[in-house]
Design a protein around this motif. Sequence first.
Motif, PDB file in Angstrom:
ATOM      1  N   SER A 607       0.881  -1.173   0.000  1.00 31.34           N
ATOM      2  CA  SER A 607       0.000   0.000   0.000  1.00 31.34           C
ATOM      3  C   SER A 607       0.910   1.212   0.000  1.00 31.34           C
ATOM      4  O   SER A 607       1.835   1.274   0.812  1.00 31.34           O
ATOM      5  CB  SER A 607      -0.855   0.035   1.255  1.00 31.34           C
ATOM      6  N   CYS A 626       3.954   0.426   2.482  1.00 33.04           N
ATOM      7  CA  CYS A 626       3.960  -0.619   3.496  1.00 33.04           C
ATOM      8  C   CYS A 626       3.768  -1.935   2.781  1.00 33.04           C
ATOM      9  O   CYS A 626       2.916  -2.064   1.900  1.00 33.04           O
ATOM     10  CB  CYS A 626       2.824  -0.358   4.473  1.00 33.04           C
ATOM     11  N   GLN A 674       5.273 -21.977   7.645  1.00 32.68           N
ATOM     12  CA  GLN A 674       4.705 -20.643   7.523  1.00 32.68           C
ATOM     13  C   GLN A 674       5.813 -19.626   7.695  1.00 32.68           C
ATOM     14  O   GLN A 674       6.771 -19.871   8.430  1.00 32.68           O
ATOM     15  CB  GLN A 674       3.650 -20.452   8.617  1.00 32.68           C
ATOM     16  N   LYS A 676       6.547 -15.115   7.663  1.00 38.15           N
ATOM     17  CA  LYS A 676       5.966 -13.793   7.536  1.00 38.15           C
ATOM     18  C   LYS A 676       7.056 -12.737   7.545  1.00 38.15           C
ATOM     19  O   LYS A 676       8.077 -12.908   8.212  1.00 38.15           O
ATOM     20  CB  LYS A 676       5.026 -13.508   8.716  1.00 38.15           C
ATOM     21  N   PHE A 680       8.319  -1.319   5.977  1.00 42.36           N
ATOM     22  CA  PHE A 680       7.858   0.030   5.671  1.00 42.36           C
ATOM     23  C   PHE A 680       8.940   0.744   4.887  1.00 42.36           C
ATOM     24  O   PHE A 680      10.110   0.652   5.248  1.00 42.36           O
ATOM     25  CB  PHE A 680       7.568   0.808   6.958  1.00 42.36           C
ATOM     26  N   TYR A 704       9.901 -12.835  11.084  1.00 46.77           N
ATOM     27  CA  TYR A 704       9.578 -13.779  12.147  1.00 46.77           C
ATOM     28  C   TYR A 704      10.767 -14.649  12.513  1.00 46.77           C
ATOM     29  O   TYR A 704      10.749 -15.346  13.526  1.00 46.77           O
ATOM     30  CB  TYR A 704       8.416 -14.664  11.695  1.00 46.77           C
ATOM     31  N   ARG A 712      14.277  -8.350  15.843  1.00 48.31           N
ATOM     32  CA  ARG A 712      13.471  -8.725  14.702  1.00 48.31           C
ATOM     33  C   ARG A 712      13.460  -7.648  13.623  1.00 48.31           C
ATOM     34  O   ARG A 712      13.393  -7.938  12.461  1.00 48.31           O
ATOM     35  CB  ARG A 712      12.047  -8.981  15.218  1.00 48.31           C
ATOM     36  N   TRP A 713      13.523  -6.398  14.061  1.00 52.28           N
ATOM     37  CA  TRP A 713      13.401  -5.304  13.104  1.00 52.28           C
ATOM     38  C   TRP A 713      14.749  -4.708  12.778  1.00 52.28           C
ATOM     39  O   TRP A 713      15.625  -4.626  13.630  1.00 52.28           O
ATOM     40  CB  TRP A 713      12.472  -4.227  13.663  1.00 52.28           C
ATOM     41  N   PHE A 756      13.324 -20.282  13.907  1.00 51.34           N
ATOM     42  CA  PHE A 756      13.266 -20.727  15.304  1.00 51.34           C
ATOM     43  C   PHE A 756      14.611 -21.094  15.894  1.00 51.34           C
ATOM     44  O   PHE A 756      14.706 -21.882  16.820  1.00 51.34           O
ATOM     45  CB  PHE A 756      12.257 -21.869  15.463  1.00 51.34           C
TER      46      PHE A 756
ATOM     47  N   LEU B  12      -7.415   2.472   3.301  1.00 57.03           N
ATOM     48  CA  LEU B  12      -6.663   1.288   2.912  1.00 57.03           C
ATOM     49  C   LEU B  12      -5.178   1.450   3.240  1.00 57.03           C
ATOM     50  O   LEU B  12      -4.524   0.561   3.759  1.00 57.03           O
ATOM     51  CB  LEU B  12      -6.854   1.058   1.410  1.00 57.03           C
ATOM     52  N   GLY B  13      -4.673   2.636   2.909  1.00 57.62           N
ATOM     53  CA  GLY B  13      -3.256   2.902   3.175  1.00 57.62           C
ATOM     54  C   GLY B  13      -2.947   2.862   4.654  1.00 57.62           C
ATOM     55  O   GLY B  13      -2.011   2.195   5.085  1.00 57.62           O
ATOM     56  N   THR B  16      -3.054  -0.613   6.696  1.00 58.89           N
ATOM     57  CA  THR B  16      -1.908  -1.524   6.648  1.00 58.89           C
ATOM     58  C   THR B  16      -0.685  -0.931   7.332  1.00 58.89           C
ATOM     59  O   THR B  16       0.255  -1.638   7.659  1.00 58.89           O
ATOM     60  CB  THR B  16      -1.577  -1.870   5.197  1.00 58.89           C
ATOM     61  N   LEU B  17      -0.695   0.394   7.509  1.00 58.51           N
ATOM     62  CA  LEU B  17       0.444   1.025   8.162  1.00 58.51           C
ATOM     63  C   LEU B  17       0.342   0.939   9.684  1.00 58.51           C
ATOM     64  O   LEU B  17       0.434   1.935  10.373  1.00 58.51           O
ATOM     65  CB  LEU B  17       0.551   2.492   7.724  1.00 58.51           C
ATOM     66  N   VAL B  18       0.058  -0.232  10.197  1.00 59.14           N
ATOM     67  CA  VAL B  18       0.027  -0.403  11.644  1.00 59.14           C
ATOM     68  C   VAL B  18       1.145  -1.346  12.036  1.00 59.14           C
ATOM     69  O   VAL B  18       1.719  -2.007  11.189  1.00 59.14           O
ATOM     70  CB  VAL B  18      -1.332  -0.976  12.107  1.00 59.14           C
ATOM     71  N   SER B  19       1.432  -1.403  13.285  1.00 62.24           N
ATOM     72  CA  SER B  19       2.524  -2.258  13.726  1.00 62.24           C
ATOM     73  C   SER B  19       2.259  -3.705  13.342  1.00 62.24           C
ATOM     74  O   SER B  19       1.183  -4.237  13.559  1.00 62.24           O
ATOM     75  CB  SER B  19       2.672  -2.169  15.244  1.00 62.24           C
ATOM     76  N   CYS B  20       3.275  -4.296  12.765  1.00 63.59           N
ATOM     77  CA  CYS B  20       3.107  -5.657  12.277  1.00 63.59           C
ATOM     78  C   CYS B  20       3.711  -6.668  13.219  1.00 63.59           C
ATOM     79  O   CYS B  20       3.825  -7.849  12.897  1.00 63.59           O
ATOM     80  CB  CYS B  20       3.753  -5.795  10.905  1.00 63.59           C
ATOM     81  N   ASN B  21       4.154  -6.206  14.384  1.00 66.49           N
ATOM     82  CA  ASN B  21       4.912  -7.122  15.230  1.00 66.49           C
ATOM     83  C   ASN B  21       4.081  -8.293  15.729  1.00 66.49           C
ATOM     84  O   ASN B  21       4.520  -9.439  15.687  1.00 66.49           O
ATOM     85  CB  ASN B  21       5.511  -6.360  16.406  1.00 66.49           C
ATOM     86  N   TRP B  23       1.585  -9.481  14.342  1.00 67.60           N
ATOM     87  CA  TRP B  23       1.320 -10.303  13.171  1.00 67.60           C
ATOM     88  C   TRP B  23       2.485 -11.263  12.917  1.00 67.60           C
ATOM     89  O   TRP B  23       2.288 -12.426  12.578  1.00 67.60           O
ATOM     90  CB  TRP B  23       1.104  -9.354  11.994  1.00 67.60           C
ATOM     91  N   LEU B  24       3.710 -10.773  13.132  1.00 67.48           N
ATOM     92  CA  LEU B  24       4.877 -11.631  12.925  1.00 67.48           C
ATOM     93  C   LEU B  24       4.955 -12.727  13.981  1.00 67.48           C
ATOM     94  O   LEU B  24       5.402 -13.841  13.703  1.00 67.48           O
ATOM     95  CB  LEU B  24       6.167 -10.801  12.955  1.00 67.48           C
ATOM     96  N   ASP B  25       4.491 -12.382  15.200  1.00 68.84           N
ATOM     97  CA  ASP B  25       4.547 -13.341  16.309  1.00 68.84           C
ATOM     98  C   ASP B  25       3.652 -14.544  16.087  1.00 68.84           C
ATOM     99  O   ASP B  25       3.806 -15.571  16.716  1.00 68.84           O
ATOM    100  CB  ASP B  25       4.110 -12.655  17.606  1.00 68.84           C
ATOM    101  N   ASP B  26       2.742 -14.356  15.189  1.00 68.94           N
ATOM    102  CA  ASP B  26       1.715 -15.335  14.954  1.00 68.94           C
ATOM    103  C   ASP B  26       2.241 -16.641  14.348  1.00 68.94           C
ATOM    104  O   ASP B  26       1.552 -17.645  14.300  1.00 68.94           O
ATOM    105  CB  ASP B  26       0.713 -14.680  13.991  1.00 68.94           C
ATOM    106  N   VAL B  27       3.471 -16.623  13.861  1.00 67.40           N
ATOM    107  CA  VAL B  27       4.015 -17.810  13.198  1.00 67.40           C
ATOM    108  C   VAL B  27       4.424 -18.851  14.231  1.00 67.40           C
ATOM    109  O   VAL B  27       5.091 -18.538  15.202  1.00 67.40           O
ATOM    110  CB  VAL B  27       5.235 -17.432  12.338  1.00 67.40           C
ATOM    111  N   ARG B  28       4.013 -20.083  14.012  1.00 70.50           N
ATOM    112  CA  ARG B  28       4.293 -21.142  14.986  1.00 70.50           C
ATOM    113  C   ARG B  28       5.254 -22.172  14.416  1.00 70.50           C
ATOM    114  O   ARG B  28       5.227 -22.486  13.240  1.00 70.50           O
ATOM    115  CB  ARG B  28       2.988 -21.840  15.378  1.00 70.50           C
ATOM    116  N   GLN B  29       6.059 -22.687  15.308  1.00 71.86           N
ATOM    117  CA  GLN B  29       6.987 -23.767  14.969  1.00 71.86           C
ATOM    118  C   GLN B  29       6.184 -25.026  14.614  1.00 71.86           C
ATOM    119  O   GLN B  29       5.279 -25.408  15.353  1.00 71.86           O
ATOM    120  CB  GLN B  29       7.884 -23.987  16.205  1.00 71.86           C
TER     121      GLN B  29
END
Lengths: 1139, 542
Positions: A607, A626, A674, A676, A680, A704, A712-713, A756, B12-13, B16-21, B23-29
């Motif tokens: 975006s 982004c 998975q 991710k 920005f 991730y 991470r960043w 991991f 829309l812009g 998506t310009l929010v913290s993605c951290n 979202w990144l944590d969401d990945v599982r082993q």
Amino acid sequence: MNNSILRSLVSCVVLLLVTFSAAAQNPGSKITIRTTAGDNLETVFSKIEKATEYRFIYNSNVIDVKQKAGQITASREDIGTFLKKLFNGKGISFSIKGNKIVLSAEEKASAAVTCSVSGIVSDASGAPLPGASVMIEGSLNGTVSSADGKYSIKVPAGGRIVVSMLGFQDRVLNVTKSGTMDVTLDDDLQQLDQIVVVGYGTQKRSSLTGAISTVSASDVLKAPVMSISNIVGARVSGIAAVQSSGQPGSNNATLTVRGQSSVIYVIDGIRRSAADFNGLDPNEIESVSVLKDASAVAVFGLDANAAFVVTTKKGADEAVKITYSGNVGISRNAEKHDYLDGPEYAYWYNKALENVGRDPVFTAEQVQKMRAGVDGWGNTDWYDEMWGTGVNTHHNISASGGNKVVQFFASLGYFNEKGNLNNFDYNRYNLRANINANLTEGLSLNLGLSVRQEDRSTPFIDANPKGFLTVPTQTCYALPFVPMTVKDSDGKEYPVATPTSIQPVSPYAMTEGSGYSRTGRNYQQANAALQYDAPWLEGLSFKFQGAYDLSYAMSKSLKTPMEVMVVTYPTSTTEELSYKKVNSTILGDTPTLSESASRSLTVTTQSSISYANTFGKHDISVLALCETRETKGNNLGATGYGLDFIQLDELSKVTNLKNGTEEAIPEISGASSQSKAAGFVGRINWNYDERYYIEASVRHDGSYLFGGMNKRWVTLPGFSAAWRISNENWFNVSWIDNMKIRAGIGKTATSGVSAFQWMNTMGLNPNTVVIGGASQSGINASVLGNPNLTWSQCLSYNVGVDASLWNGRLNVEADAFYKYEFDKLSTVTGAYPPSMGGYYFSSDNVNEVDYRGFDLTLNHRNRVGQFNYGVKFIWSFAYARWLHYAGDSKDTQEWSRLTGKQVGSQLALIAEGLYQSQDEIDNSVIDPTRPPLVGYIRYKDMDGDGIINYRKDQGYFSRSITPTHTGSLELSGAWKGFDLNVLFSWGLGNDVPISGLYVGFSGTSNYVQALTEYSKAFYQNGNTPKYLVENSWTPENPNAEFPCLEVASRGTGNAYCSTFWNRNGAYLRLKTAQLGYTLPSKLLSRLPIENVRFYIEGFNLFTVSDLTKFNIDPEAPGVNNGYYPQQRTASIGVKVTFK
Amino acid sequence: MRHIIKISALVLGLATLVSCNGWLDDVRQTTKISDETVWQQESSVDSYVNTFYTYLHDYSPFGTAQYQGNLTECLTDVFNYGSTNLNPRMGHAYLLLTTPNSISADGGCMYSIWERGAYKQIRQINQFLSLQRKYSKFSDEQNALWEAQVRFFRAFVYFQLAKRHDGVILYDDLPTDGQKDRSTNEETWQFVADDLDYAAQHLPEKWNAANSGRVTKGAAFALKSRAMLYAGRWQDAYDAADSVMSLNLYDLTAKYEDAWKGNNVESILEFNYDAQNGPSHSFDKYHCPACDGYDYGGLGTPTQEMVECYEKADGTKVDWTPWHGTTNVTPPYAELEPRFKATVIYRGCTWKGKVMDCSLAGENGEYVPYGKLITTYGKTTTGYFLRKLMDEGLTDVKNTDSSQPWVEIRFAEVLLNKAEAAYRLNKAGEARELMNRVRGRVGLPRKSSSGDAWFKDYRNERKVELAYEGHLFWDMRRWRLAHTEYNHYRTHGMAINGASNTYDYVVCDDKDRLFDEKYYCLPVPVDERKNNLSIKQYDSWL
């Protein structure tokens, strides 16, 4: 993809095209614009070009575009009405053809017209060029070529016409009489107005500040198809391209940019894989930009030290054009291995026995029988029998066109490669449709769809260079004194097998009867970009782009048992060779069927908000973006044993019996993954008066892969600036057309670590013990999490100069760079004592590397009469050095430390020739564990401790196997309808071991083995290349190149990696050559055909190198026991464009 | 329309310009579990403990840890690998025997385990114990049961290190920076003794059926009786062996050929296999004659030296002189005691239903002179094949892995250990009794010798009883006899011509085998010294 899916996809696309063509009948768009008092005509033009699809075509010598435009306001006005207002009183007339607005000076006093000239304007390949401006020199009169490239103009006798078009070099023609004058324009890559695709946007070539090279659509088609990486690699500076296999479907080149292999591939704005890049049909490609330095590439973030940015073709507002191209070619191995034949084998084998004081085996009588092919003897050139001639075919049909509202491009390609080793095949279908639609005022939609099907098929035993007893390996081992097949007592014919010391091998059985391994991959990629150019603030745009990339792979393999006849190695009393029928060991006794399916989905979103405008002499553009990227994958598979009928090779038909009796439960597997990443981007470009340019960008990227918020960043800034000296008022060097100095600095980051690694994880191993009478699983500690793990980062500096000299006759693009990579991720085993038992982080940010080098491109183009020619020379140099290598042990000697040495340096002992006598051995420092014999390699005792010990005496004495200098020389010429393009590629500055490099050296291994069949005669009891025996050491041949012959060696001290086996890896190779002929348009005038071109082309035509003496291809992979060699290809092709 | 587009573009812009951290944590082993997860349930801790049992396999003749897959008997006079190729189970061993100076402070040694996994195993064990302290919420009793098993294996691995070296680096917890000196020989053996004492104290005498196969009190005592012989701590060895006996759980099997097969009264510690599901091993593949239907076996074979160690069934010695030349007389194989027949395949015996030839061009077992072939697959260079440890019931060797269990410690060894300790403690009578009990099983008469003569008999008894079970080489080292008996000698075999029934006594080596006193203690490997600056090399290797 099966045919029905393909059919339905094709019909879908056709339906889409029909729909959009209907929509394309809508009237032209209206224009909304407000010019200010400061605007000159040029500024107004560019505003219109930005806001609409219209493009202005004019000769700036004739039209004064610097004159003031005046204040005009238009709101949803017809373009014609607006232009009339704009040009009122300015002596300019215009005509609108499609999306082109052609300007000419209003005719004043008409000159005496004497000659009437007409003809066709076409590009170097013969394709007609619509919209080219044809002007009478020194006047404001002119015309523009039509859609089929035709023009006609009246010129005063003795006058001259100037033919020009954006992206092409101008041509000036003398007119003496009426008649036909066809004009060919040479495309000019260096054209300063050329639009270059960069990260998340485009720029004019003249305003580039980073190190960016481009490859055009026409360049891409100058070589046989295979894969795009082979073409791009040789044609852009700063790239080292190595094609390490010739196997159909695996013959792409690995691209390294400025010494770093972490490159990314961006196709139509979306990051995609190397497989996607190599899977492109070259006919789909509009351009490829190569972003080489950090200031340009930092905006891409994650793992991008360099980027290949591909743009696929788009339609234009013009009549529909259909193009067909097709070619067919044959291929053979580029380097042929020369192995011993039967009688030669007998002679040299006897010789080897003699050397160790044993009686000869082969008698003259037996040699006679080999020649006669009787009593089970024979004389087989396995290499020749196995490696035949491959065939490849390529067809592509594409269509493009459109109107103001909708433009489309669609392409369907088919590529088939039938390998020169039986049953190695590759098939590819490419379908692509790009549709642009101007939905409503300021809002446009860009839709891209790509479907690709790739099918690879090999025998079950394949040609992977790292595989075990592959077909090429078995071909090397196969003994020559036997026939290919023999009859059993039952009268049936069976392949003959050689009893090597590993197991019996039979290459023929492997390609014909080992079963198969087939993989079909289907890629469906869709991009959609919605762009909104705000009419309420000029230059402001919002853009949302999303991509949905789905891929499926289905693999199926069947291993079938096969009976072979193993020859019993003869003795001197053997009259008739005896054979024993056995099941080939490598194939086993049970048919084994495996099937697997995998699916991967990547969703990318971008975006962005951008703003670009001109304020007086200041040009400014700003971008904020982004991006998110998520990949999900899963796979499942099953393996079953036993089949009642090999022909009924389905998992539901397996008998679950191994070897006839033993119960074997089918094995199932399944997993998912998975990943991710998010980033920005901010970027600002500023230029003042086309003289000073500045670009500053920053990317904040997260992955991730790493643990905590702070790990991470990463923030990756890029900054570059350029000074176009030639645009300074004081600059007054007549032979310099354009000159720009650039400098940039930027930071990139790579991950290079599996997921991991930051957490402590445990491994689960099924069936490790039997407890309580049943198999039980075991759990063990696997990864020791490193919570501090973070990005590996690289700071890079670049300076460069672009220059165009002598009216574009010479173009120079030169860059020098320095890169410092730190926190480099690495495994660090070597730095800890074994007593720690591996209790340390398996990965850590510990290493430091720097890179230095330069890229140079010199491009000369000229015309002598009807003859156009060009010479392009590319020279790239990249040297990578370990500044700190954490794997160096705490007290290692200088020579065996990597710190300070070239990345890729090879460990080796220093060889000091061959031992000439027992006396010499007795008075030398030797390795007692591998006592040498006369004719063995003598090594240097580096540490002077009186003993050769490879652990202490070896060091990084050999250069990397990758050349540090690479480049190419491209010669091209065109005369009348003929065109020729010849490309040589070269490399130097590397050491290549004949034996292949054994990577994966382990500090505790006692067996550093550098021996393969290429460096050890009768290796594994197999056959031997001629060079090894013919120049082996004997008392009569003391200056031999290779050690004495032996049948079985006791001391194998020759096996150590040593400088003895190195050869200079420098090479020059005629990589591609293409000769084309374009039919004169006169011949075609009655046909619905615009253009026809025929061509012949070749690939890897010849090689000059020290290595070819040993049948080694300079691009051979480092480790191999035989692999699928690079191919030499010859093909013929045709390209037809229909009206 | 215009406003809708304007607003939606902005939304829309920004959306998506929010913290993605997060979202990144969401990945599982998806492939591995975290260390903490293991401690949530008893069964997964049991699985964790299971991993340490595989060490029994690693150090067995079926594993590869002792000496890269070679039987350590090949370093003595009783076993020969016939191929000259420099590979494991081929010319490796012979090269080491004939050029022992390849054992060096700079090059290490081919049967050193220090840098080849032993410390990895110790670390895995210490990591278990450390995680147990950190995460375990189970009862003390349950924890002790796990700790006892795990410490048993720590002792087992340290025993393997200790018998090669002279005091090694001791870790009873996770290492920190790896800069650590070795401990003394005494400290090392004490470490082994402590772990075994803990194990003996907390392990049960017997497990329930679901846990059968886990280490027991008896195994801990039995291993201690063995280890303390190496340590020279005779009383401890004696006491440990005595503790095993007083458990009254073990006895000798009726037949010797069952003694090492496991799952019987004699077995104190064994590792079981499952050819179908795994784990399994390939010992039979490596050692079977070609007539078994697999073409690449027979890599190592027993020597004539081993054969001559066997007494006749009546306890008398055979005079082998007539066969130390060429003769047409068949050697008195049939008259030898039962343990010979259970250990060696010889000409005329029956193996898998075939009467064996073991002769030149023999169909059932082919002899080939040493050195004639680079690889002697399926053939013997000594005239014999190995029978012991092989599974005669395994008919399809080619396609089936072996599941013959490995018996690490059996009761006969404990009896012999105790006999040796008793002898050292001047309990000659008891020593004699214990050894005679072992002889008694195979019907051999009692030995009544004493002093050095008894010890000589004892050595032969141990060699014969425990043949090819991984003891001989290490016994000879701890007795400090290898440098005298295994220095400057060659081994022998029988070249048999089947047609003429000729037996030819042949040398099976082409160079002398050597052993120097120095090799009783292997050097600290070079990789250790390169990165552990605190460690001192053994004096003998300076």
